[in-house]
Design an enzyme around this catalytic site. Sequence first.
Site, short mmCIF file in Angstrom:
data_model
loop_
_atom_site.label_atom_id
_atom_site.label_comp_id
_atom_site.label_asym_id
_atom_site.label_seq_id
_atom_site.Cartn_x
_atom_site.Cartn_y
_atom_site.Cartn_z
N ALA A 128 33.87 -3.67 49.39
CA ALA A 128 34.10 -3.00 50.67
C ALA A 128 33.77 -3.86 51.87
O ALA A 128 34.51 -3.89 52.86
CB ALA A 128 33.32 -1.69 50.71
N THR A 138 33.19 -8.79 41.05
CA THR A 138 32.00 -7.94 40.98
C THR A 138 30.82 -8.65 40.34
O THR A 138 29.67 -8.40 40.69
CB THR A 138 32.32 -6.65 40.19
OG1 THR A 138 33.49 -6.05 40.74
CG2 THR A 138 31.19 -5.66 40.26
N ASP A 152 38.81 -7.96 39.00
CA ASP A 152 37.66 -7.19 39.45
C ASP A 152 36.37 -7.67 38.79
O ASP A 152 35.30 -7.68 39.41
CB ASP A 152 37.89 -5.70 39.15
CG ASP A 152 37.08 -4.78 40.04
OD1 ASP A 152 36.35 -5.27 40.91
OD2 ASP A 152 37.18 -3.56 39.86
N LYS A 184 33.95 -3.05 33.83
CA LYS A 184 33.41 -4.32 34.36
C LYS A 184 32.10 -4.10 35.10
O LYS A 184 31.31 -5.03 35.27
CB LYS A 184 34.44 -5.03 35.22
CG LYS A 184 35.00 -4.23 36.38
CD LYS A 184 34.12 -4.16 37.60
CE LYS A 184 34.64 -3.16 38.59
NZ LYS A 184 33.74 -2.94 39.73
N ARG A 216 27.23 -3.43 44.24
CA ARG A 216 26.05 -2.61 43.96
C ARG A 216 25.58 -2.79 42.52
O ARG A 216 24.39 -2.80 42.24
CB ARG A 216 26.37 -1.13 44.23
CG ARG A 216 26.58 -0.82 45.69
CD ARG A 216 26.59 0.67 45.96
NE ARG A 216 27.71 1.35 45.36
CZ ARG A 216 28.85 1.62 45.99
NH1 ARG A 216 29.01 1.23 47.24
NH2 ARG A 216 29.83 2.27 45.39
#
Length: 336
Positions: free
Chosen positions: A137, A246, A242, A189, A253
Amino acid sequence: MKLAVLGAGSWGLTLAWMLEENFDDIYVWGRSEDLTPSFLETKKKTYPIEVQLPQKTIITDNIKEAIDNAEIILLVVSTAGTRPVCELLKKSGLKSSQIIVNASKGIELPSLKTLSKVIKEVLPENHVAVLSGPTLAVEVLKGLPTAASIACEDIEIAAYLQKYFNVPNRFRIYTNTDVIGVELGGSLKNVVAIASGFVDAKHFGCNSRGAILTRGFAEIVRIGLALGANPSTLYGLSGMGDLIATCSSPLSRNYSVGYKLGEGKKLDEILKELGAIAEGVKTSQALCELAKKLGMETPLSQTVYEAVYTDISHEQLLYNLMNRKFKSEESYTLKK
């Protein structure tokens, strides 16, 4: 053209902000306890990330107001909240012509169903699509370019949505009909991201992270193929794409959860610090239960689950993972 964004968390607000020019009207719905007077007045949030919504955005805790005459409903709530919100939609005058796009990533517990299956179970008359990809984000809010997949079993619906979710120079959208593949890549993931953060906190090095990502991806593939995913989807944006994003960034997070676990912090303390949901925590449990149900081994995911939910020492976690019985890598190739 009206868009209803259900969920006033970081990703929901980011999408509402990004899609401003693609829709005439954007309504953001959130629970009344999440809509502070300051947010309602300024349309700005500063925690856990900073988002300033356009002035034309309408913020409401009335879900009927949010979805009324909205052609597209963007569902961005927690995994645990997906079924209750869908039940609320059913009671709030949802029409069968309204398209639901899920942008959350998780596996429902205890049912072990993907979120599209949960949505279809509650709202069988509506078209359901899934949006997923390497979409941190904070980077999206900076206008940094990325790409994502929008999947729907009806390719015409996917192509229709592609036009409204694509943002030139910033957010490129690809269509897909493999809904289960796009969902599983995006959900599973997150478990590997926890492991990646843990490895970095322990200063195990780049070799270790490379091994973790590769073996974690092998587990995603095994589960994905067993549940009907297309291998090419798992290699795509919502899978490998992704995973790379990530597992490599403290903006994630789930990566942050793993890093803080590696520093010796307890889960409750970590989640309080984050101020947001890290879906990989519960997904680690769901993935292990899925693997058991399918009769498969997922040692990395099992290790993450133990790191999250038990008091096992870090030394024992490493020993258990590194000293399993010998295996052949060939047995984990993409065979459907």
